[in-house]
Design an enzyme around this catalytic site. Sequence first.
Site, PDB file in Angstrom:
ATOM      1  N   ASP A   1      -4.643  17.986  61.964  1.00  0.00           N
ATOM      2  CA  ASP A   1      -3.059  18.972  62.033  1.00  0.00           C
ATOM      3  C   ASP A   1      -3.029  20.327  60.864  1.00  0.00           C
ATOM      4  O   ASP A   1      -3.225  20.008  59.664  1.00  0.00           O
ATOM      5  CB  ASP A   1      -2.385  18.084  61.383  1.00  0.00           C
ATOM      6  CG  ASP A   1      -0.584  18.904  61.621  1.00  0.00           C
ATOM      7  OD1 ASP A   1      -0.598  20.204  62.835  1.00  0.00           O
ATOM      8  OD2 ASP A   1      -0.002  18.755  60.571  1.00  0.00           O
TER       9      ASP A   1
ATOM     10  N   GLU B   1      -5.066  21.194  66.843  1.00  0.00           N
ATOM     11  CA  GLU B   1      -4.300  21.833  67.518  1.00  0.00           C
ATOM     12  C   GLU B   1      -4.389  23.078  67.277  1.00  0.00           C
ATOM     13  O   GLU B   1      -4.672  23.769  66.457  1.00  0.00           O
ATOM     14  CB  GLU B   1      -3.332  21.645  66.168  1.00  0.00           C
ATOM     15  CG  GLU B   1      -1.607  21.852  67.452  1.00  0.00           C
ATOM     16  CD  GLU B   1      -0.213  21.540  66.387  1.00  0.00           C
ATOM     17  OE1 GLU B   1       0.442  22.542  65.565  1.00  0.00           O
ATOM     18  OE2 GLU B   1       0.294  20.361  66.484  1.00  0.00           O
TER      19      GLU B   1
ATOM     20  N   ASP C   1       1.822  15.259  59.097  1.00  0.00           N
ATOM     21  CA  ASP C   1       1.040  15.606  59.268  1.00  0.00           C
ATOM     22  C   ASP C   1       0.571  14.750  59.927  1.00  0.00           C
ATOM     23  O   ASP C   1      -0.834  14.983  60.597  1.00  0.00           O
ATOM     24  CB  ASP C   1       0.521  16.657  57.975  1.00  0.00           C
ATOM     25  CG  ASP C   1       1.712  17.240  57.252  1.00  0.00           C
ATOM     26  OD1 ASP C   1       1.825  18.831  57.476  1.00  0.00           O
ATOM     27  OD2 ASP C   1       1.981  16.599  56.213  1.00  0.00           O
TER      28      ASP C   1
END
Length: 178
Positions: free
Chosen positions: A24, A84, A158
């Site tokens: 992340d 991501e 996170d």
Amino acid sequence: PIMNLNSTMNEAELTTAVRFLGIDPGLNRTGYALLQQSVKGPVLCEGGIIRSNQEANLAARVHEIASGIREVIAEYQPDVMVIEQVFTTPRFPKSSIIMAHARGAILFAAHDAGVPVVHYTPTQIKKLITGSGRASKEQMQHAIKTELGLKAILEPNDVADAFAAALCHYHTIRVTCL
């Protein structure tokens, strides 16, 4: 690292299982989570946060993120990194630029280590994990808690988001391999 979750896999399973490193990305905090496949399903082996010094200049902060990712890769030897993709919102255009700096450092570290990288949009990850591409962070955390059979949700978010990215790829390849 913020946690070390020991799996119940035996030595043979540990040496043959695929390791997915979910990321992340963020310039202040980059979450990571190492998921490993097992005969019983996905196992979260490790998760943590890589922080950059907010007082440092941009070059130093990007370097801190890259160095942290290199250490994680060297220690856990993932087979694939799942990250991501950058998303943009008209209300916060600066956020996507800042995230792009972190992603660049992360992608450089992965490529430098020879780790293949797979990208998913936040919507793809949310849809696969919860069934809704618009799921909240809380819905994501609860879905992950359920998937892993944990007593508490993964925190900080996170780490939960990093695990969600890894889990998304785990299920994507699992489905395509059946």
